[in-house]
Design an enzyme around this catalytic site. Sequence first.
Site, PDB file in Angstrom:
ATOM      1  N   LYS A  71       0.871  -1.176   0.000  1.00 16.09           N
ATOM      2  CA  LYS A  71       0.000   0.000   0.000  1.00 16.09           C
ATOM      3  C   LYS A  71       0.900   1.216   0.000  1.00 16.09           C
ATOM      4  O   LYS A  71       1.732   1.375   0.885  1.00 16.09           O
ATOM      5  CB  LYS A  71      -0.880  -0.014   1.258  1.00 16.09           C
ATOM      6  CG  LYS A  71      -1.848   1.144   1.319  1.00 16.09           C
ATOM      7  CD  LYS A  71      -2.619   1.142   2.618  1.00 16.09           C
ATOM      8  CE  LYS A  71      -1.849   1.727   3.774  1.00 16.09           C
ATOM      9  NZ  LYS A  71      -1.508   3.146   3.648  1.00 16.09           N
ATOM     10  N   LYS A 130      -6.758   7.921  -0.352  1.00 20.88           N
ATOM     11  CA  LYS A 130      -7.993   8.235   0.381  1.00 20.88           C
ATOM     12  C   LYS A 130      -8.810   9.286  -0.371  1.00 20.88           C
ATOM     13  O   LYS A 130      -9.107  10.370   0.133  1.00 20.88           O
ATOM     14  CB  LYS A 130      -7.691   8.679   1.811  1.00 20.88           C
ATOM     15  CG  LYS A 130      -7.093   7.544   2.621  1.00 20.88           C
ATOM     16  CD  LYS A 130      -7.156   7.745   4.098  1.00 20.88           C
ATOM     17  CE  LYS A 130      -6.505   6.584   4.818  1.00 20.88           C
ATOM     18  NZ  LYS A 130      -5.037   6.480   4.580  1.00 20.88           N
ATOM     19  N   LEU A 131      -9.184   8.920  -1.593  1.00 23.79           N
ATOM     20  CA  LEU A 131      -9.931   9.832  -2.454  1.00 23.79           C
ATOM     21  C   LEU A 131     -11.235  10.259  -1.780  1.00 23.79           C
ATOM     22  O   LEU A 131     -11.914   9.442  -1.169  1.00 23.79           O
ATOM     23  CB  LEU A 131     -10.238   9.146  -3.786  1.00 23.79           C
ATOM     24  CG  LEU A 131      -9.033   8.711  -4.615  1.00 23.79           C
ATOM     25  CD1 LEU A 131      -9.482   7.893  -5.821  1.00 23.79           C
ATOM     26  CD2 LEU A 131      -8.232   9.922  -5.064  1.00 23.79           C
ATOM     27  N   PRO A 171      -0.139  -8.296  15.759  1.00 18.99           N
ATOM     28  CA  PRO A 171      -0.436  -9.099  14.568  1.00 18.99           C
ATOM     29  C   PRO A 171      -1.469 -10.166  14.909  1.00 18.99           C
ATOM     30  O   PRO A 171      -1.347 -10.837  15.931  1.00 18.99           O
ATOM     31  CB  PRO A 171       0.916  -9.734  14.222  1.00 18.99           C
ATOM     32  CG  PRO A 171       1.939  -8.817  14.811  1.00 18.99           C
ATOM     33  CD  PRO A 171       1.315  -8.261  16.062  1.00 18.99           C
TER      34      PRO A 171
END
Length: 224
Positions: free
Chosen positions: A34, A64-65, A181
């Site tokens: 990412k 993060k449109l 995790p």
Amino acid sequence: LTLIIALDPPTGVDPVEWCRSIFERTRDIATGFKIGLPAIVEAGASRIGEVFRGFDGLVIADLKLADIGDIMALTVEKLARCGFNAVIAHAFVGYERGLSTLSEKCRELGVKLVAVVSMSHPGSVEVMDGVVEKLISVVERARCWGVVAPATRPEMVRFVRSRLSWVKILSPGVGAQGARPGDALCAGADYEIVGRAITRSSDPREAARRVVEEQRRALERCRA
Ligand code: XMP
């Protein structure tokens, strides 16, 4: 594979070389990568996209449109040409001529659309978490491929999973922000997104391997 590595190069390094170096050392351990604004703003989407050429996992543009649908669609066209095969957008822009337009464009391009419904930082409860039901309904209407929900609040991951059985859940917040995790995987997430705990380690490959091993052990425990 349940690990997505977040690549956010610090200030003062060559962002392309920094991303390439971590990608090359971890590409066989991660489902995908990412890439956020710090890298894309500094190096540009096309130079960053080059790094992942030939990789068949997820290459997610985390911009993060949050714009009107037409402009988000235009953005994703450009990202697809640079080699990104997934994009993160905010669900709060709504469906009509917002995520509906973006979702249609993503389908046409074969780009996976991931919508944010809750965030990992504490401020998420000030606004977003109060309207999470509405955000989930936007995701449902747009038939998004995935959503982002926080590993730091596993109860939120569990809630999203209870509402959307078919969606992929991607959970950031592991490591630097405090979740362990496996916490989100046990709550119903499909992937955990881990950044600094891996990328700032002196041995990113070993750190990534340890995360995956901890995820495996946590899943064994919670499934038992
Ligand atoms: P660290 O270094 O904290 O990196 O492991 C986490 C990465 O995930 C992103 N992030 C989020 N993205 N919703 C998102 O869409 C969130 O709630 C969220 N929290 C963290 C962050 O940008 C970084 O790349």
